[in-house]
Enzyme design. Structure first.
Site, short mmCIF file in Angstrom:
data_model
loop_
_atom_site.label_atom_id
_atom_site.label_comp_id
_atom_site.label_asym_id
_atom_site.label_seq_id
_atom_site.Cartn_x
_atom_site.Cartn_y
_atom_site.Cartn_z
N ARG A 97 12.44 1.11 -3.81
CA ARG A 97 12.41 -0.20 -3.14
C ARG A 97 12.86 -1.26 -4.14
O ARG A 97 12.05 -1.97 -4.72
CB ARG A 97 11.01 -0.46 -2.60
CG ARG A 97 10.71 0.40 -1.36
CD ARG A 97 9.23 0.43 -1.07
NE ARG A 97 8.52 1.11 -2.16
CZ ARG A 97 7.21 1.20 -2.26
NH1 ARG A 97 6.43 0.67 -1.33
NH2 ARG A 97 6.65 1.82 -3.27
N ARG A 104 12.45 -3.42 -15.74
CA ARG A 104 12.77 -4.78 -16.19
C ARG A 104 11.74 -5.29 -17.21
O ARG A 104 12.09 -6.04 -18.13
CB ARG A 104 12.85 -5.72 -14.99
CG ARG A 104 14.08 -5.45 -14.13
CD ARG A 104 14.01 -6.14 -12.78
NE ARG A 104 13.81 -7.56 -12.91
CZ ARG A 104 13.45 -8.37 -11.92
NH1 ARG A 104 13.24 -7.87 -10.70
NH2 ARG A 104 13.30 -9.66 -12.12
N ASP A 156 14.24 -4.54 -5.95
CA ASP A 156 14.00 -5.98 -5.73
C ASP A 156 15.29 -6.74 -5.46
O ASP A 156 16.38 -6.22 -5.67
CB ASP A 156 13.34 -6.57 -6.99
CG ASP A 156 11.87 -6.26 -7.07
OD1 ASP A 156 11.22 -6.18 -6.01
OD2 ASP A 156 11.37 -6.08 -8.19
#
Lengths: 251, 251
Positions: free
Chosen positions: B50, B200, B52
């Site tokens: 999923r 990230r 971002d």
């Protein structure tokens, strides 16, 4: 007035081409606006290659004369800052002081272009406007063989736009290599100078060979005919990149 | 109802993320719209990752059940045609029929992400929104050394978004390699699954090491603290790509 050489990258899809033109955003105007915002100088810059709308550059070169003697790195950083504020898809990779005799266009000894084709069934997402999408399988080896007929000194009338302003259709093509790596076909073209639309015209014709519609000798015949109507369809600008310009060693 | 596996590429900068959400364009919605336009089926597809808003994919995988038994290549071509008509920056690279037991999310054995940093003084033009621009010189060797402290089975609370919905902060990181090629630094991360924002968060922390602000042992300490406040700034989505998802051989 000190002269600066600028090495420039841009996303051509955001511009109506390199050259300034009324009513449309050009790369030249974006850089000239940044120069004015930074230094106050109203200048006209000259580029090595007048790329068309949609054509990209990772190694365009231009020169400009500034009123003040700025450190070259300061010029680079300030222009990038102003290009960022204006949200223009242009980056100044390097700036350096050069001799007054340096001319980005007329001192150039060779120009190197890259044309990228993505050869797969699926449309492009990440590479949209950054490559030419060709869904039908291409024979890159046949394209390379055909390309060798174009290397050397020839009358390139067949591969020249009707709008080309050059005095002569004679050019010396030093390199035209076609290679495949997975789905990506790269065409690398080098010459002292090119006619208008020459790389895209050669690419469109080589694609015909890749599809099997033409043989390599057909390309030789088309060249020798020196007849624009014998050219294949001109390839779109999306896949074309001006990657490097060569100058005499002192620059 | 036959089940299809879809392999998907997208430019994340055009979307509010993978997952459908009211009032914003998601990749999931773009594909579900194309499925409806093609087959009439109102479906909900499930993706392996999923991603971002702003995160890209060159190898996302999803599955969908269709009412009719279409040839898989027909599904791929029709979805691409409808995605093109809707001008969505998504491509269906491949479609294939799979067993009813195949689940893009739960059958996945490993996910592979790539994070791209462009480390140069000049802003980005061609790579804008496709990489993280870091102007200060980074020490990629130190980043790689620090990354090795994160490989293995650990509590990754430090590198987990406050919004993460996973039950456990324990994950096994199989690979975290940092390499430099010219101005481009690539970080390659592999694991069975990742926590929300894990790649990230790790990338932002490794960048601190690259700048010299942290040493590799500082990263080990931050991990062992299992404390979100010890994480470096989370890297922007622009440089992140979901490149591959592994499944058991039969799929």
């Amino acid at each position: 007035m000190p002269r600066y050489r600028l090495d420039i990258e841009y996303d051509g899809s955001a511009f109506a081409g390199w050259q300034r033109q009324a009513g449309q955003r050009s790369v030249q105007e974006a850089i000239e606006d940044a120069i004015k915002a930074f230094s106050g100088d109203e200048v006209s810059i000259r580029g090595a290659g007048r790329t068309d709308a949609g054509v990209h550059a990772s190694g365009q070169v231009a020169h400009v004369d500034l009123a003040r003697d700025w450190p070259a790195d300061r010029v680079r950083d300030a222009l990038n800052a102003h290009l960022g504020l204006a949200n223009d898809a242009v980056a100044i990779l390097a700036a350096r002081k050069v001799a007054d005799e340096f001319d980005a266009r007329f001192s150039a000894m060779a120009r190197h272009y890259l044309y990228r084709i993505i050869n797969r069934r699926a449309r492009l997402a990440l590479e949209a406007k950054r490559a030419w999408w060709v869904p039908k399988r291409l024979d890159a080896a046949a394209m390379h063989e055909a390309a060798q007929h174009l290397v050397g000194r020839h009358d390139f009338t067949t591969f020249r736009s009707a709008h080309c302003q050059a005095n002569s259709p004679l050019r010396t093509l030093d390199r035209l290599d076609v290679t495949r790596d997975g789905d990506v076909i790269e065409i690398r073209a080098s010459a002292r100078s090119f006619l208008h639309n020459q790389v895209r015209s050669m690419t469109g014709t080589l694609k015909r060979v890749g599809e099997g519609g033409w043989t390599p000798p057909d390309v030789k015949e088309a060249l020798e005919a020196a007849d624009r109507s014998r050219c294949g369809p001109v390839a779109p600008p999306d896949g074309l990149y001006l990657v490097k310009v060569d100058y005499p060693a002192e620059n």
